[in-house]
Each structure stands twice: as structure tokens, then as C-alpha cells.
Design a protein around this motif. Structure first.
Motif, short mmCIF file in Angstrom:
data_model
loop_
_atom_site.label_atom_id
_atom_site.label_comp_id
_atom_site.label_asym_id
_atom_site.label_seq_id
_atom_site.Cartn_x
_atom_site.Cartn_y
_atom_site.Cartn_z
N HIS A 77 0.83 -1.21 0.00
CA HIS A 77 0.00 0.00 0.00
C HIS A 77 0.86 1.26 0.00
O HIS A 77 0.54 2.24 -0.70
CB HIS A 77 -0.94 0.00 1.19
N ALA A 78 1.96 1.23 0.76
CA ALA A 78 2.86 2.39 0.80
C ALA A 78 3.47 2.63 -0.57
O ALA A 78 3.59 3.79 -1.01
CB ALA A 78 3.95 2.16 1.84
N ALA A 79 3.84 1.58 -1.27
CA ALA A 79 4.42 1.73 -2.62
C ALA A 79 3.40 2.31 -3.59
O ALA A 79 3.72 3.17 -4.41
CB ALA A 79 4.94 0.38 -3.12
N ILE A 80 2.16 1.84 -3.50
CA ILE A 80 1.09 2.37 -4.38
C ILE A 80 0.88 3.86 -4.11
O ILE A 80 0.82 4.66 -5.04
CB ILE A 80 -0.22 1.58 -4.18
N TRP A 81 0.82 4.25 -2.84
CA TRP A 81 0.62 5.66 -2.51
C TRP A 81 1.82 6.50 -2.93
O TRP A 81 1.67 7.64 -3.38
CB TRP A 81 0.32 5.84 -1.02
N ALA A 82 3.02 5.94 -2.82
CA ALA A 82 4.22 6.68 -3.25
C ALA A 82 4.17 6.92 -4.77
O ALA A 82 4.48 8.02 -5.24
CB ALA A 82 5.48 5.91 -2.87
N LEU A 83 3.75 5.92 -5.54
CA LEU A 83 3.64 6.10 -6.99
C LEU A 83 2.56 7.12 -7.35
O LEU A 83 2.74 7.92 -8.27
CB LEU A 83 3.35 4.75 -7.65
N ILE A 84 1.45 7.08 -6.63
CA ILE A 84 0.39 8.08 -6.87
C ILE A 84 0.92 9.48 -6.57
O ILE A 84 0.72 10.42 -7.36
CB ILE A 84 -0.86 7.77 -6.03
N PHE A 85 1.64 9.62 -5.47
CA PHE A 85 2.20 10.91 -5.08
C PHE A 85 3.19 11.41 -6.15
O PHE A 85 3.14 12.57 -6.57
CB PHE A 85 2.89 10.78 -3.72
N ILE A 86 4.07 10.54 -6.62
CA ILE A 86 5.04 10.92 -7.65
C ILE A 86 4.33 11.31 -8.94
O ILE A 86 4.69 12.28 -9.60
CB ILE A 86 6.05 9.77 -7.89
N GLY A 87 3.27 10.57 -9.29
CA GLY A 87 2.50 10.90 -10.49
C GLY A 87 1.84 12.26 -10.40
O GLY A 87 1.85 13.04 -11.36
N VAL A 88 1.27 12.58 -9.25
CA VAL A 88 0.63 13.88 -9.07
C VAL A 88 1.66 15.00 -9.14
O VAL A 88 1.44 16.02 -9.81
CB VAL A 88 -0.15 13.92 -7.73
N ILE A 89 2.80 14.82 -8.51
CA ILE A 89 3.86 15.83 -8.55
C ILE A 89 4.34 16.02 -9.99
O ILE A 89 4.53 17.15 -10.46
CB ILE A 89 5.05 15.43 -7.63
#
Length: 192
Positions: A37-49
Motif C-alpha cells: 500500500h505504501a508503494a502504491i501511494w508513493a507512486l500516486i504521489f510521484i504521479g501527481v507531482i
């Protein structure tokens, strides 16, 4: 990095640590699922940035380059390099110009001149122009039909530049045909 940016960064790090810490405590029984879950949220965060960082480029590529308004005027957004670009149709061929109020005339590149039907072998390079790159020779030509939006003009004078140019220049002989030229809110508006 100024003081405000430093404080914002520290705040975000502390907020991230608090959220991450609470997620680890809540998911301590199944650390594999928590890491997933942490990896998925990190990828979402990087995508938004990434999307925020590229937003200007994306919106510029998607946005129309020029718009003909109801009153017949033409509105052009400022390009990313600070210049204004217009596409005119000359003899039914679209030609992209950079607006140059410092240029006296419409100046065509040899490539654009050839595209609109001008025979380069018939040109007499009898004129001279002073440019940022020095003196260049030019050949006078008369364009057939030149159209921008709803405005069409016949037999406009222009010159073909013998030197190397990246793009044709839209100078004052054409811009002077408009009653009003204004720059407002990052847009160039031409009105007749």
C-alpha cells in the motif's frame, strides 16, 4: 531555498512521517500488505507531482494556438518563450509566423516561400535587411491570397530572406493592416 520554502519542506516531512508512522503501527500485523500500500501511494504521489510540474507544458500543447472571436478579431496566447505565433494561410498553405513588431515587412523563409508556390530560382535578391545576425539579402515578392481568421488580403508585399531563418516573421506591413493591436492578460489580440 528561502526560509518559507524550508519551513514548508520541514512541515511536509513531519506530516509524512506522522502519516507513515501511523500506517506502520496500524498495519504491523501484515507488513507485506502495508509495504504494498505504501508503494502504491508513493507512486500516486510521484504521479501527481509530475503532472503538476508538467501542467504548463501539457496545457500549452492542448490549448489552441489562435482563436477567431465572434467580432472577427484574432486572439493568440503567448508562447512558452514569450513570443506570439500566428498561422496565416497563404495561397491555401498554412504558414507559421512569429510576430515581430521590429520587422518592417513580412519575411518568409526560403522553405515557406517555396511551400506557397514561389519559385526560388526566379527571385532577385536586391534588398538588404539588418538583423541581429548581421546584414542579409532579401528578394521582394507579392503574395496571392493571405488569410487570418475571417480576414483575407490580396497581393500583399513581402520579402524572402536569403539567409537561414528558423521561422517566417510577421512584421509591420501585415500588422499595420489592423486597426488595433493589443496585448492583454498574456494574449495578443488583432482587431480590424
Amino acid at each position: 531555498m528561502n526560509t518559507d520554502q524550508t519551513m514548508q519542506f520541514i512541515y511536509l516531512v513531519l506530516l509524512g512521517a506522522a502519516i507513515g508512522g501511523s500506517a506502520l503501527v496500524a498495519g504491523r500485523r501484515d507488513l507485506g500488505k502495508t509495504a504494498q500500500h505504501a508503494a502504491i501511494w508513493a507512486l500516486i504521489f510521484i504521479g501527481v507531482i509530475g503532472a503538476i510540474g508538467l501542467w504548463d507544458d501539457i496545457s500549452r500543447d492542448v490549448a489552441a494556438r489562435q482563436t477567431v472571436m465572434d467580432d472577427g478579431s484574432v486572439s493568440v496566447p503567448r508562447g512558452p518563450d514569450g513570443h506570439y505565433y500566428l498561422t496565416l494561410t497563404i495561397n491555401d498553405v498554412p504558414v507559421e509566423f512569429v510576430v515581430d513588431t521590429g520587422a518592417s515587412e513580412m519575411v518568409l523563409t526560403r522553405r515557406d516561400a517555396q511551400r506557397v508556390g514561389i519559385d526560388l530560382n526566379d527571385l532577385a535578391y536586391s534588398g538588404f535587411a539588418s538583423t541581429a545576425n548581421g546584414i542579409v539579402t532579401t528578394a521582394p515578392v507579392t503574395l496571392g491570397t493571405t488569410t487570418l481568421g475571417e480576414m483575407s488580403d490580396q497581393n500583399l508585399p513581402a520579402v524572402v530572406n536569403r539567409g537561414d531563418m528558423d521561422m517566417s516573421l510577421l512584421g509591420m506591413t501585415y500588422l499595420g493592416l489592423y486597426d488595433r493591436i493589443e496585448i492583454f492578460n498574456g494574449e495578443l489580440v488583432l482587431t480590424r
